[in-house]
Design a protein around this motif. Structure first.
Motif, short mmCIF file in Angstrom:
data_model
loop_
_atom_site.label_atom_id
_atom_site.label_comp_id
_atom_site.label_asym_id
_atom_site.label_seq_id
_atom_site.Cartn_x
_atom_site.Cartn_y
_atom_site.Cartn_z
N GLN A 85 0.85 -1.15 0.04
CA GLN A 85 0.03 -0.02 0.15
C GLN A 85 0.84 1.23 -0.18
OE1 GLN A 85 -3.15 -0.17 2.76
NE2 GLN A 85 -4.14 1.92 2.29
N ASP A 86 2.26 1.10 0.59
CA ASP A 86 3.00 2.28 0.66
C ASP A 86 3.70 2.33 -0.52
OD1 ASP A 86 4.94 0.55 1.00
OD2 ASP A 86 5.43 1.07 2.94
N VAL A 164 1.15 -11.51 -8.93
CA VAL A 164 1.10 -10.13 -8.40
C VAL A 164 0.17 -9.84 -7.41
CG1 VAL A 164 1.13 -7.57 -8.92
CG2 VAL A 164 2.46 -9.06 -10.45
N ILE A 165 0.54 -9.29 -6.34
CA ILE A 165 -0.40 -9.07 -5.28
C ILE A 165 -0.56 -7.47 -4.96
CG2 ILE A 165 -1.05 -9.47 -2.76
CD1 ILE A 165 0.65 -12.02 -2.72
N LEU A 166 -1.43 -7.02 -5.18
CA LEU A 166 -1.90 -5.46 -4.99
C LEU A 166 -2.65 -5.11 -3.72
CD1 LEU A 166 -3.14 -4.92 -8.82
CD2 LEU A 166 -0.72 -4.49 -7.64
N ASP A 167 -1.85 -4.42 -2.77
CA ASP A 167 -2.92 -4.12 -1.53
C ASP A 167 -3.34 -2.87 -1.68
OD1 ASP A 167 -3.20 -3.92 1.03
OD2 ASP A 167 -1.28 -4.10 2.04
N GLU A 168 -4.48 -2.68 -1.56
CA GLU A 168 -5.38 -1.52 -1.62
C GLU A 168 -4.85 -0.55 -2.65
OE1 GLU A 168 -8.03 -1.13 0.03
OE2 GLU A 168 -7.95 -2.48 1.57
N PRO A 169 -4.76 -1.05 -3.99
CA PRO A 169 -4.15 0.06 -4.82
C PRO A 169 -4.94 1.31 -5.41
CG PRO A 169 -5.26 -1.91 -6.01
CD PRO A 169 -5.31 -2.14 -4.64
N THR A 170 -6.21 1.46 -4.94
CA THR A 170 -6.90 2.57 -5.26
C THR A 170 -7.16 3.61 -3.91
OG1 THR A 170 -8.78 1.45 -5.05
CG2 THR A 170 -8.10 1.44 -7.14
N VAL A 196 -3.86 -10.89 -7.55
CA VAL A 196 -4.55 -10.79 -6.21
C VAL A 196 -4.82 -9.45 -5.80
CG1 VAL A 196 -4.59 -11.49 -3.91
CG2 VAL A 196 -3.58 -13.18 -5.62
N LEU A 197 -6.06 -9.10 -5.68
CA LEU A 197 -6.20 -7.67 -5.35
C LEU A 197 -6.88 -7.70 -3.94
CD1 LEU A 197 -6.95 -4.66 -6.25
CD2 LEU A 197 -9.31 -5.56 -6.89
N VAL A 198 -6.12 -7.12 -2.90
CA VAL A 198 -6.55 -6.95 -1.58
C VAL A 198 -7.29 -5.43 -1.47
CG1 VAL A 198 -5.89 -6.89 0.96
CG2 VAL A 198 -4.76 -8.29 -0.84
#
Length: 256
Positions: A85-86, A164-170, A196-198
């Motif tokens: 996320q950061d 690819v894991i995306l942690d809160e991309p928006t 994977v979209l978290v």
């Protein structure tokens, strides 16, 4: 094809049971949304997949082969990339410098091969149809939130990642920037990557996900195709962990 499989994964921190008998799948060419309330275990699960935490029980398989992940480098070598996320970007470097950070290309004279890195960075952005980043030589400090997210995602693509894991991309993005990032997420899956979209944003999840996995207090409440659920049912899974009352399948890969 299922690229990532978790079977019976458990993780404890002292007396605290963070994950219990978790099953989870992520298929190549699909976006799998991982949802759950705060404290449900999403971050712990992502860190287990990324080699940050070692699992205490169960098995992690990549392309059907059991793997033992002892550190993030093990995950990276298997083609697993996490966009936190950061974002973990360096504001003082340009897009090229960030995309190759720690993996710089070197010439025969042992200097940085700036031309090769710039060309590869441009090719990667072009392959994802990215038009929001004007120049790969822009400093990251000058980029908008959506452009920064794009640079972080492109970095994961550069290394031919399978997962690819995306942690809160928006998170913290405006409407237009959110649309750009979600379009990029879809294009990433269309390249054959298991994404994977978290996310806590149900609108984003329902718009882009192919399947939805809901964690509740460290257990997998259900993983179901996106087409089998509506927003009310997903929220019910997140808040109560109950799937049977909704008529949903509780086994991964099952259909209604």
């Amino acid at each position: 094809m299922t690229t990532l499989e978790l079977r019976g994964v458990g993780k404890s921190f002292g007396p605290v049971l963070a994950l219990s008998a978790v099953d989870f799948d992520a298929a190549a060419g699909e976006v799998t949304a991982l949802v759950g309330d705060n404290g449900a275990g999403k971050s712990t699960l992502v860190k287990c997949i990324g080699g940050i935490h070692r699992i205490d029980a169960g098995e992690i398989r990549i392309d059907g082969t059991p793997q033992h992940l002892h550190e993030p480098r093990d995950a990276a070598q298997l083609g697993i990339e996490i966009v936190h996320q950061d974002l973990a970007l360096c504001d003082n470097l340009d897009v090229v410098g960030n995309m190759f950070l720690g993996r710089e290309k070197i010439t025969r004279l042992h200097t940085l091969d700036e031309n090769a890195m710039e060309q590869l960075a441009q090719q990667t952005l072009a392959s994802l149809s990215v038009r929001t980043v004007r120049s790969v030589r822009q400093r990251v400090a000058s980029l908008s939130g959506g452009q920064r997210q794009t640079a972080a995602i492109a970095k994961s693509v550069l290394w031919s990642s399978k997962i690819v894991i995306l942690d809160e991309p928006t998170a913290a993005l405006g409407v237009a920037q959110t649309e750009q990032v979600l379009d990029l997420v879809r294009r990433l899956a269309d390249r054959g990557v298991a994404v994977v979209l978290v996310s806590h944003n149900m609108n984003d999840v329902l718009k882009v996900a192919d399947s939805i996995a809901a964690l509740f207090l460290g257990r997998m409440a259900a993983q179901v195709p996106r087409t089998d659920v509506n927003q009310t049912q997903v929220v019910e899974l997140i808040t109560t962990g109950r799937s049977g009352e909704l008529g949903l399948p509780t086994e991964i890969g099952a259909t209604t």
